[in-house]
Design a protein around this motif. Structure first.
Motif, mmCIF file in Angstrom:
data_model
loop_
_atom_site.group_PDB
_atom_site.id
_atom_site.type_symbol
_atom_site.label_atom_id
_atom_site.label_comp_id
_atom_site.label_asym_id
_atom_site.label_seq_id
_atom_site.Cartn_x
_atom_site.Cartn_y
_atom_site.Cartn_z
ATOM 1 N N ASP A 236 116.577 98.451 -12.536
ATOM 2 C CA ASP A 236 117.581 97.574 -13.143
ATOM 3 C C ASP A 236 117.233 96.093 -13.037
ATOM 4 O OD1 ASP A 236 119.185 99.733 -13.839
ATOM 5 O OD2 ASP A 236 120.314 99.669 -11.953
ATOM 6 N N GLU A 237 116.540 95.714 -11.965
ATOM 7 C CA GLU A 237 116.389 94.287 -11.688
ATOM 8 C C GLU A 237 115.696 93.515 -12.805
ATOM 9 O OE1 GLU A 237 116.585 96.083 -7.481
ATOM 10 O OE2 GLU A 237 115.912 96.695 -9.479
ATOM 11 N N CYS A 238 114.661 94.097 -13.392
ATOM 12 C CA CYS A 238 113.940 93.398 -14.454
ATOM 13 C C CYS A 238 114.842 93.199 -15.667
ATOM 14 C CB CYS A 238 112.689 94.180 -14.849
ATOM 15 S SG CYS A 238 111.678 93.331 -16.078
ATOM 16 N N ASN A 239 115.534 94.231 -16.077
ATOM 17 C CA ASN A 239 116.426 94.124 -17.230
ATOM 18 C C ASN A 239 117.545 93.125 -16.962
ATOM 19 O OD1 ASN A 239 117.001 95.041 -19.917
ATOM 20 N ND2 ASN A 239 118.761 96.132 -19.096
ATOM 21 N N GLU A 240 118.032 93.109 -15.731
ATOM 22 C CA GLU A 240 119.096 92.159 -15.376
ATOM 23 C C GLU A 240 118.594 90.720 -15.443
ATOM 24 O OE1 GLU A 240 120.234 93.594 -11.568
ATOM 25 O OE2 GLU A 240 121.468 95.234 -12.363
ATOM 26 N N GLU A 241 117.379 90.489 -14.976
ATOM 27 C CA GLU A 241 116.801 89.145 -15.047
ATOM 28 C C GLU A 241 116.644 88.699 -16.500
ATOM 29 O OE1 GLU A 241 115.881 86.797 -12.951
ATOM 30 O OE2 GLU A 241 115.849 87.730 -10.966
ATOM 31 N N LEU A 242 116.171 89.601 -17.347
ATOM 32 C CA LEU A 242 115.966 89.258 -18.753
ATOM 33 C C LEU A 242 117.297 89.063 -19.474
ATOM 34 C CD1 LEU A 242 113.002 91.686 -19.410
ATOM 35 C CD2 LEU A 242 112.887 89.186 -19.513
ATOM 36 N N ARG B 168 110.440 88.668 -15.877
ATOM 37 C CA ARG B 168 109.881 90.008 -15.708
ATOM 38 C C ARG B 168 109.224 90.141 -14.343
ATOM 39 N NH1 ARG B 168 104.936 93.054 -18.878
ATOM 40 N NH2 ARG B 168 103.849 91.145 -18.281
ATOM 41 N N GLU B 169 108.483 89.123 -13.943
ATOM 42 C CA GLU B 169 107.829 89.158 -12.634
ATOM 43 C C GLU B 169 108.860 89.174 -11.505
ATOM 44 O OE1 GLU B 169 105.728 85.833 -10.070
ATOM 45 O OE2 GLU B 169 104.504 86.368 -11.817
ATOM 46 N N ALA C 29 111.399 92.216 -7.249
ATOM 47 C CA ALA C 29 112.633 92.558 -6.535
ATOM 48 C C ALA C 29 112.828 94.063 -6.464
ATOM 49 C CB ALA C 29 113.827 91.894 -7.213
ATOM 50 N N SER C 30 112.521 94.757 -7.541
ATOM 51 C CA SER C 30 112.624 96.219 -7.548
ATOM 52 C C SER C 30 111.677 96.833 -6.522
ATOM 53 C CB SER C 30 112.302 96.778 -8.936
ATOM 54 O OG SER C 30 113.251 96.378 -9.886
ATOM 55 N N LEU C 31 110.438 96.373 -6.531
ATOM 56 C CA LEU C 31 109.463 96.896 -5.574
ATOM 57 C C LEU C 31 109.931 96.683 -4.142
ATOM 58 C CD1 LEU C 31 105.938 95.899 -6.953
ATOM 59 C CD2 LEU C 31 106.889 98.200 -6.728
ATOM 60 N N ARG C 32 110.395 95.477 -3.852
ATOM 61 C CA ARG C 32 110.835 95.165 -2.488
ATOM 62 C C ARG C 32 111.999 96.060 -2.075
ATOM 63 N NH1 ARG C 32 109.766 91.603 1.201
ATOM 64 N NH2 ARG C 32 108.278 90.494 -0.115
#
Length: 275
Positions: free
Chosen positions: A23-29, A89-90, A95-98
């Motif tokens: 979710d984190e990437c989509n939320e950032e975008l 995206r980065e 954040a997802s990985l962490r």
């Protein structure tokens, strides 16, 4: 030669998949103002190429149907600079990985070493003929180890993808046809129901299937013929061969060390479905 790139693909792909599965990437975008998942996807993945037209993005991505890139490019950049999208995206992916890895792995010396070795591989191959790889190489390498591991794994993913497209072109397999062959290989039946293509017009899918049957690659039931299976195997073997150059930059001892450090990371991500 091909066992190293295949093994590295197995270990690095779960790292890259957080971008699409979590979710984190989509939320950032979305926080930037991208209205849909696909606006964010096209804007952030194509951003390293610069403000190129939709035709260039379509060519570079290869496996989207005609007109799909143009629904998002360049409109996705109209009010959001490409640089902002790729940075989001980065951030989201790291954040997802962490979160998935937890402090035990995310803050470990093993992850730092994995990030360093992955970066060494990702920055050691020629960029000639590698459009998406060259785009990723033009971006700064993050200092944070988790972000650096994601960035370098994704750079290697784009390198492999560029080679895969070359293998498909050699075999005369178009982007949608490639999805059909992958669906058959995965046991999805009918292959037209595959999630990456099921939304396309039925007429378009019927034409693709008819073309594959006419070439003797798919039978009347939508499954591989012997020739179709052999073609798919040749494409994958050539993809592995073309994915080897980055890993030539590592010594045998470094490759062994990288595999050992990546295995627990990949195992944690696979168990979580990279989400």
């Amino acid at each position: 030669m091909t066992h190293t790139p295949r093994r590295m693909f197995e270990l690095l792909e779960p790292i890259c998949l957080v971008t699409f599965m979590s979710d984190e990437c989509n939320e950032e975008l979305a926080a930037l103002g991208h209205r849909t998942y696909w606006d964010g996807y096209f804007a952030s993945r194509a951003a390293p190429l610069g403000r190129v037209p939709a035709e260039v993005v379509h060519a570079a991505f290869y496996n989207f149907a005609d007109g799909e890139a143009a629904r998002h490019i360049p409109s996705a950049w109209a009010t959001i600079p490409p640089e902002a999208s790729v940075a989001a995206r980065e951030r989201g992916s790291a954040a997802s990985l962490r979160r998935i890895l937890g402090a035990e792995l995310a803050d470990s010396p093993g992850l730092v070493r994995a990030a360093d070795l992955t970066t060494k591989a990702a920055t050691s191959a020629p960029t000639n003929g590698r459009m998406m790889y060259a785009g990723m190489r033009s971006l700064p390498v993050p200092g944070d180890p988790v972000a650096r591991l994601w960035h370098s794994a994704t750079t290697l993913r784009e390198h492999r993808g560029d080679g895969h497209i070359a293998a498909l072109v050699v075999a005369g397999i178009g982007g949608i046809e490639a999805h059909v062959l992958s669906a058959i290989e995965m046991g999805i039946h009918p292959p037209e129901s595959f999630g990456r293509i099921h939304h396309l017009p039925k007429q378009r899918l019927a034409a693709v299937m008819a073309g594959l049957r006419d070439r003797g690659l798919v039978d009347a039931d939508g499954r591989f013929t012997d020739a179709g299976r052999a073609t798919k195997e040749r494409i994958e073997a050539l993809t592995d061969e073309l994915a080897a150059p980055p890993f030539d930059g590592l010594s045998p001892a470094e490759l062994d060390e990288l595999v050992a450090e990546l295995e627990p990371i990949a195992a944690r991500l696979v168990a979580a479905g990279s989400q």
